[in-house]
Design a protein around this motif. Structure first.
Motif, PDB file in Angstrom:
ATOM      1  N   ALA A  88       0.812  -1.217   0.000  1.00 28.34           N
ATOM      2  CA  ALA A  88       0.000   0.000   0.000  1.00 28.34           C
ATOM      3  C   ALA A  88       0.846   1.267   0.000  1.00 28.34           C
ATOM      4  CB  ALA A  88      -0.929   0.000   1.215  1.00 28.34           C
ATOM      5  N   ALA A  89       2.154   1.135   0.235  1.00 28.74           N
ATOM      6  CA  ALA A  89       3.006   2.324   0.276  1.00 28.74           C
ATOM      7  C   ALA A  89       3.170   2.902  -1.122  1.00 28.74           C
ATOM      8  CB  ALA A  89       4.375   1.956   0.841  1.00 28.74           C
ATOM      9  N   PRO A  90       3.272   4.244  -1.223  1.00 32.55           N
ATOM     10  CA  PRO A  90       3.499   4.843  -2.543  1.00 32.55           C
ATOM     11  C   PRO A  90       4.897   4.509  -3.044  1.00 32.55           C
ATOM     12  CG  PRO A  90       3.732   6.493  -0.824  1.00 32.55           C
ATOM     13  CD  PRO A  90       3.235   5.255  -0.135  1.00 32.55           C
ATOM     14  N   ALA A  91       5.066   4.460  -4.328  1.00 27.10           N
ATOM     15  CA  ALA A  91       6.404   4.255  -4.887  1.00 27.10           C
ATOM     16  C   ALA A  91       7.244   5.495  -4.600  1.00 27.10           C
ATOM     17  CB  ALA A  91       6.319   4.003  -6.386  1.00 27.10           C
ATOM     18  N   PRO A  92       8.475   5.351  -4.178  1.00 28.54           N
ATOM     19  CA  PRO A  92       9.308   6.523  -3.894  1.00 28.54           C
ATOM     20  C   PRO A  92       9.570   7.336  -5.159  1.00 28.54           C
ATOM     21  CG  PRO A  92      10.626   4.522  -3.878  1.00 28.54           C
ATOM     22  CD  PRO A  92       9.208   4.083  -3.971  1.00 28.54           C
ATOM     23  N   ASP A  93       9.575   8.640  -4.998  1.00 28.21           N
ATOM     24  CA  ASP A  93       9.791   9.546  -6.126  1.00 28.21           C
ATOM     25  C   ASP A  93      11.297   9.727  -6.314  1.00 28.21           C
ATOM     26  OD1 ASP A  93       9.535  11.353  -8.148  1.00 28.21           O
ATOM     27  OD2 ASP A  93       8.988  13.041  -6.852  1.00 28.21           O
ATOM     28  N   LEU A  94      11.884   8.841  -7.107  1.00 29.74           N
ATOM     29  CA  LEU A  94      13.327   8.825  -7.292  1.00 29.74           C
ATOM     30  C   LEU A  94      13.731   9.538  -8.576  1.00 29.74           C
ATOM     31  CD1 LEU A  94      13.993   5.095  -6.327  1.00 29.74           C
ATOM     32  CD2 LEU A  94      14.405   7.104  -4.905  1.00 29.74           C
ATOM     33  N   PRO A  95      14.913  10.104  -8.619  1.00 29.03           N
ATOM     34  CA  PRO A  95      15.419  10.673  -9.866  1.00 29.03           C
ATOM     35  C   PRO A  95      15.561   9.595 -10.942  1.00 29.03           C
ATOM     36  CG  PRO A  95      16.741  11.373  -7.977  1.00 29.03           C
ATOM     37  CD  PRO A  95      15.838  10.289  -7.485  1.00 29.03           C
ATOM     38  N   ASP A  96      15.705  10.028 -12.162  1.00 27.62           N
ATOM     39  CA  ASP A  96      15.913   9.096 -13.271  1.00 27.62           C
ATOM     40  C   ASP A  96      17.394   8.721 -13.294  1.00 27.62           C
ATOM     41  OD1 ASP A  96      16.077   7.653 -15.576  1.00 27.62           O
ATOM     42  OD2 ASP A  96      14.978   9.093 -16.814  1.00 27.62           O
ATOM     43  N   PHE A  97      17.714   7.694 -12.535  1.00 30.51           N
ATOM     44  CA  PHE A  97      19.123   7.311 -12.410  1.00 30.51           C
ATOM     45  C   PHE A  97      19.703   6.841 -13.741  1.00 30.51           C
ATOM     46  CE2 PHE A  97      17.684   6.351  -7.924  1.00 30.51           C
ATOM     47  CZ  PHE A  97      18.269   7.478  -7.382  1.00 30.51           C
ATOM     48  N   ALA A  98      18.874   6.208 -14.569  1.00 31.20           N
ATOM     49  CA  ALA A  98      19.365   5.740 -15.861  1.00 31.20           C
ATOM     50  C   ALA A  98      19.795   6.923 -16.725  1.00 31.20           C
ATOM     51  CB  ALA A  98      18.289   4.930 -16.565  1.00 31.20           C
ATOM     52  N   ALA A  99      18.996   8.002 -16.700  1.00 29.39           N
ATOM     53  CA  ALA A  99      19.347   9.184 -17.491  1.00 29.39           C
ATOM     54  C   ALA A  99      20.605   9.854 -16.951  1.00 29.39           C
ATOM     55  CB  ALA A  99      18.179  10.161 -17.482  1.00 29.39           C
ATOM     56  N   ILE A 100      20.712   9.926 -15.616  1.00 28.81           N
ATOM     57  CA  ILE A 100      21.901  10.527 -15.016  1.00 28.81           C
ATOM     58  C   ILE A 100      23.141   9.719 -15.377  1.00 28.81           C
ATOM     59  CG2 ILE A 100      23.035  11.097 -12.841  1.00 28.81           C
ATOM     60  CD1 ILE A 100      20.259  11.568 -11.642  1.00 28.81           C
ATOM     61  N   ALA A 101      23.023   8.396 -15.313  1.00 31.32           N
ATOM     62  CA  ALA A 101      24.157   7.541 -15.654  1.00 31.32           C
ATOM     63  C   ALA A 101      24.538   7.697 -17.124  1.00 31.32           C
ATOM     64  CB  ALA A 101      23.827   6.084 -15.337  1.00 31.32           C
ATOM     65  N   ALA A 102      23.516   7.833 -18.002  1.00 30.48           N
ATOM     66  CA  ALA A 102      23.786   7.957 -19.439  1.00 30.48           C
ATOM     67  C   ALA A 102      24.405   9.299 -19.788  1.00 30.48           C
ATOM     68  CB  ALA A 102      22.492   7.759 -20.224  1.00 30.48           C
ATOM     69  N   SER A 103      24.153  10.334 -18.948  1.00 26.85           N
ATOM     70  CA  SER A 103      24.654  11.679 -19.259  1.00 26.85           C
ATOM     71  C   SER A 103      26.106  11.887 -18.869  1.00 26.85           C
ATOM     72  CB  SER A 103      23.798  12.718 -18.535  1.00 26.85           C
ATOM     73  OG  SER A 103      23.974  12.618 -17.119  1.00 26.85           O
TER      74      SER A 103
END
Length: 599
Positions: free
Chosen positions: A320-335
């Motif tokens: 029931a917990a909301p999904a954590p609002d995380l940064p787009d780590f894949a985009a950060i890693a790709a940049s």
């Protein structure tokens, strides 16, 4: 006088050699910068973001999630007085110090890492103070089950076998683990491992269980992650199966080591361990976890400490917990700039040895903590256990040579048991067995119980040392004492025993030196950061830096303690055998004395 001067000369030479050795290690250092590239026990931040591994094993192996709860109890309905805590209002937590960024001890000597910082926030939601103590992973779950700790926080991957011993909260992290191999290895995935492969694991971890029960192979087991990785770098093992966070944190540019494959299981997430019958505490921690997810605290800590993509189909907390609002780590890693991903040139074996063992900047960082924290605790444990062990050992020796079998037999049984069992077993039996009984006296702190355990262990050896010394005294000494009117007890106390003790002084000092080194085993009981002895301080700095130089520094501190003790006992032994040196008599005075006698 010549003998005394010779002893002093040898002592000075030993000290000089020790100083030269320490100075020589500086030649392998890097000046003001460490070779490790920073403190591994600091949050790396989003600049270290990583996408989900592309070299995942088959997705079918992830399984299904059977244990995450549908929801949690309301946070406001939790009564902290009914959580079964060891101390009211305080959450006692057993953790590790050698697995950054999940769990570790930072440069200020505080237990931190993603797992522990998250637990602090959960404790704050519940209005509980959180107190961390360091221990070994091999005994952590047993300590939680035995009520030594309220909670175990050590990036613990849940398994069915572990659920037989303890209970677990909902997941707060996931269980990627990696196959780590040298560059160019023929091992490209878990399927390439076979009975001829030397596979490193940390004993008692889920990776150990995975290799044994799923791969049906016999791994090489190590006590901690840094030792396992050091053996992989040196070529002593072919592969290392490790948690992904620890694997990525351990690999440095130029090591010549890569992650060849990763895998994870939705069913075996990472959770906090709690005593199996303490459901109120499990419910409270689950509620606190959902609360820190909902207010964004979880996302902040996750992005700071372990910035990597969540695996598909998994999220932390209850369903029931909301999904954590995380940064787009894949985009950060790709940049990241292409240059950041380039593989550094592999270091030579000599350079790796210098960087791993002889980094002078880490020696200068280690010695203040070793002297301020490690040295006093080592001396306290050694002296207290040495004094108690000597007193009990003398009692055992006297009982062992007694004419009464009701005294001889108990002494022999005690000696056989305590000399036959490993030191770690004795320490765990005393600390975890007697600890709960005397909790009101010790306050749940096993520090002094550890000293008592060492004393009981040392007494068995010291008793035999004393017994051999007493029995080596010629029977005529006892007979002569009896002939001049001494009773048996007086003759033994005043004549025989003192001579026996004098003969075994070197052996007694060797036993005391062994106690100094055995004090490092007290860490198995779980100690506060301020109670760490020399080896534990060195190992914590080793975990912070990923470098073994702090352990070598700890070894040098042991030498500083033991070498002078060795020379001291040699001097005392020589002095007691030869007596006080008689100064030479002036020739004129000698002539006067001779003439006087002739008169």
């Amino acid at each position: 006088m010549a003998g005394v001067r010779a002893v002093r000369t040898r002592a000075r030479i030993a000290a000089l050699l020790l100083l030269v050795g320490v100075a020589a290690t500086g030649c392998g250092g890097s000046g003001g910068e460490t070779s490790t590239g920073g403190d591994l026990c600091s949050p790396p931040g989003q600049s270290a973001a990583a996408a989900a591994p592309t070299n995942l094993a088959s997705s079918e192996t992830a399984g299904t999630d059977r244990y995450t709860t549908p929801t949690t109890v309301p946070l406001e309905s939790i009564d902290t007085s009914k959580l079964g805590l060891l101390s009211p209002g305080k959450l006692s937590v057993g953790t590790l110090s050698d697995a950054p960024p999940s769990i570790c001890v930072n440069g200020e000597g505080a237990f931190t890492g993603f797992d522990n910082e998250l637990l602090r926030e959960i404790g704050a939601k519940l209005g509980l103070q959180v107190e961390f103590s360091g221990t070994e992973f091999a005994g952590l779950l047993a300590q939680v089950a035995g009520k030594r700790f309220d909670v175990g926080s050590s990036n613990i991957t849940t398994t069915d076998a572990r659920r037989e011993l303890v209970g677990f909260t909902n997941g707060y992290d996931f269980g990627y683990f990696s196959l780590v191999v040298p560059q160019g290895s023929a091992i490209k995935g878990f399927g390439d491992l076979n009975a001829g492969s030397r596979i490193a694991v940390v004993q008692g971890t889920v990776q150990d269980e995975f290799v044994v029960n799923q791969l049906r192979l016999d791994p090489v087991k190590f006590p901690d992650y840094n030792t396992a990785y050091a053996n992989l770098k040196s070529g002593q093992v072919d592969a290392w199966v490790a948690p992904s966070a620890q694997a990525e944190g351990a690999i440095k540019p130029g090591d010549g080591i890569v992650v060849s494959e990763n895998t994870f299981s939705l069913d075996n997430f990472v959770g906090y361990a709690v005593a199996k019958n303490n459901q109120p505490l499990i419910d409270a921690l689950n509620a606190g976890l959902d609360a820190v997810i909902a207010d964004g605290t979880y996302a902040r800590l996750y992005a700071d400490w372990v910035p990597r993509e969540l695996p598909p189909g998994w999220k932390p907390g209850s369903k029931a917990a909301p999904a954590p609002d995380l940064p787009d780590f894949a985009a950060i890693a790709a940049s990241k700039q292409p240059g950041e991903a380039e593989v550094a040139q592999q270091k030579s074996t000599i350079q790796q040895l210098k960087d791993t063992f002889f980094d002078w900047s880490l020696y200068t960082k280690a010695f203040p903590d070793l002297i301020k924290t490690g040295l006093p605790n080592t001396l306290i444990l050694a002296v207290v256990s040495g004094v108690l062990g000597t007193v009990l050992g003398m009692l055992l020796a006297v009982m062992g040579i007694s004419r009464t079998r009701w005294l001889r037999w108990p002494a022999r049984v005690y000696t056989d048991i305590f000399r036959g069992l490993p030191a770690v077993v004795i320490i765990l039996l005393i600390g975890l067995g007697i600890g709960p009984v005397v909790r009101n006296v010790t306050g749940g702190n096993p520090y002094w119980l550890g000293a008592v355990a060492l004393a009981l262990l040392a007494a068995a050896y010291i008793g035999e040392i004393f017994r051999s010394g007493i029995q080596s005294v010629e029977p005529g000494q006892l007979e002569a004492a009896r002939a001049i009117g001494f009773g048996y007890r007086q003759a033994m106390t005043l004549v025989v025993i003192p001579q026996g003790v004098r003969r075994v002084l070197p052996a007694l000092m060797n036993q005391f030196i062994a106690l100094i080194k055995d004090s490092s085993l007290i860490y198995f009981l779980g100690l506060l950061a301020s109670q760490r002895e020399l080896f534990a301080v060195g190992r914590d700095l080793n975990a912070q830096t990923g470098n073994l130089s702090p352990l070598v520094a700890a070894g040098l501190m042991y030498l500083v303690l033991t070498i002078p003790l060795t020379h001291l006992v040699n001097y005392i032994d020589r002095r007691m055998r030869t007596g006080k040196p008689v100064p030479p008599v002036d020739p004129l005075e000698q002539a006067v004395i001779t003439e006087g006698r002739g008169a």
